[in-house]
Design an enzyme around this catalytic site. Sequence first.
Site, PDB file in Angstrom:
ATOM      1  CE1 TYR A 145      64.743  15.003  47.959  1.00  7.48           C
ATOM      2  CE2 TYR A 145      64.552  14.608  50.322  1.00  7.48           C
ATOM      3  CZ  TYR A 145      64.061  15.156  49.158  1.00  7.48           C
ATOM      4  OH  TYR A 145      62.880  15.853  49.186  1.00  7.48           O
ATOM      5  CG  ASP A 230      64.419   7.689  53.801  1.00 11.23           C
ATOM      6  OD1 ASP A 230      63.569   6.982  53.230  1.00 11.23           O
ATOM      7  OD2 ASP A 230      64.345   8.934  53.854  1.00 11.23           O
ATOM      8  CB  ILE A 232      60.703   6.298  51.112  1.00  8.08           C
ATOM      9  CG1 ILE A 232      61.742   7.035  50.267  1.00  8.08           C
ATOM     10  CG2 ILE A 232      60.693   6.829  52.526  1.00  8.08           C
ATOM     11  CD1 ILE A 232      61.408   8.507  50.085  1.00  8.08           C
ATOM     12  CE  LYS A 272      59.740   9.914  46.751  1.00  7.48           C
ATOM     13  NZ  LYS A 272      59.584  11.134  45.912  1.00  7.48           N
TER      14      LYS A 272
END
Length: 470
Positions: A145, A230, A232, A272
């Site tokens: 990202y 992570d 998410i 998300k």
Amino acid sequence: MKLLSEKATCNSHGQDSSYFLGWQEYEKNPYDEVQNPKGIIQMGLAENQLSFDLLESWLAQNPDAAGFKRNGESIFRELALFQDYHGLPAFKNAMTKFMSEIRGNKVSFDSNKLVLTAGATSANETLMFCLADQGDAFLLPTPYYPGFDRDLKWRTGAEIVPIQCTSSNGFRITESALEEAFLEAKRRNLRVKGVLVTNPSNPLGTTLSRNELELLLTFIDAKGIHLISDEIYSGTVFNSPSFVSVMEVLMEKNYMKTEVWERVHIVYSLSKDLGLPGFRVGAIYSNDEMVVSAATKMSSFGLVSSQTQYLLSAMLSDKKFTKKYISENQKRLKKRHAMLVRGLKNAGISCLESNAGLFCWVDMRHLLSSNTFEAEIDLWKKIVYDVGLNISPGSSCHCNEPGWLRACFANMSEDTLNLAMRRMKAFVESTATNNPSHQTYQQSNTTSSKKKSFSKWVFRLSFNDRQRER
């Protein structure tokens, strides 16, 4: 005498990355079905807008929560007054149970180990402040990202060293890639403090396998470093294999009574899975009491409002609703993902096989004029300006192979997505007619020397910076 700080004047935020520049071009000329039908369609934004009707229906059926009432009585004043940075207990309990539910209740979470933050951006930066000093490094698998260049580095002074993953194995993490990244950090005189992974991956849209998770835990155990997972996008998995949290593997492999147990940290957010990025709700989960304590103190710089916590604690505590929402949202993501893949295939473009997320990792290597990142940026500019689609070039995600791009599919209507696919098909057909060589170019022309020539710029933030450094 300088009137501004180095932080204010430095160019390390990453705002000049092509990832963000695409957004800027979209904002200048946004597509609108009626007002601007020839405008740019936003396919660079990983937002989940597919299930707003479910959320709005719940709000309509629960006026007390939406109106800040309890048993019909207003609690506005209670919520409006100061709340400490530990967060509302009811919300933290609801949040941890929701996290368990997304993971099939195979693991449970302790609300005392949860730190609330203003989104995942704040959570990741806070963890950097807790785990690394200026000049320390974290290893990240590529592609990753683009916002991590900002979130992890800009204010903390930490460094990122890429774990180079390739298309030859679907961009999976390997032991050799981990070891090479660790050695690269040493060559740069950086002290490695940990590894950060996104699971499911942004931008790949794939879940980490158990083998990869076990490899990562073995690696951080051997090196005496941290692992940040992570997660998410954990609730966006719409196809098999199912999502496996690092917490599940930690327990399966009996790491509970080892030092590794305290060196694994999870980042989560409702941006998300629930499609609520504007609510700014993120969280850090850690088994390390010192990390929880320090992160809680730091969270005072980015708190979640009491009103938001109250509303969402009621929503997440409604198990009938959360069960229905998770299931229905995943069905909708699966359908929309299939639409994008089918539309691109119809245009002669393939995608990396994926099972999660709000995007696809699109293979446009056959459309490049040459196997270079200059050619990738040229292609990207044509897609943005001529085709009117803002997608993210792989170079902004630090991919080490030109020609991969990320396209989002959950932030628009079906009609808009179908229009985007018609535009893309017309572009590919036009490219094939006007420049047949683009269709015959093969990625196999890659040479090891060409790969080496890009080893320096992969640490930089933007394509322009990379060009200046080469």
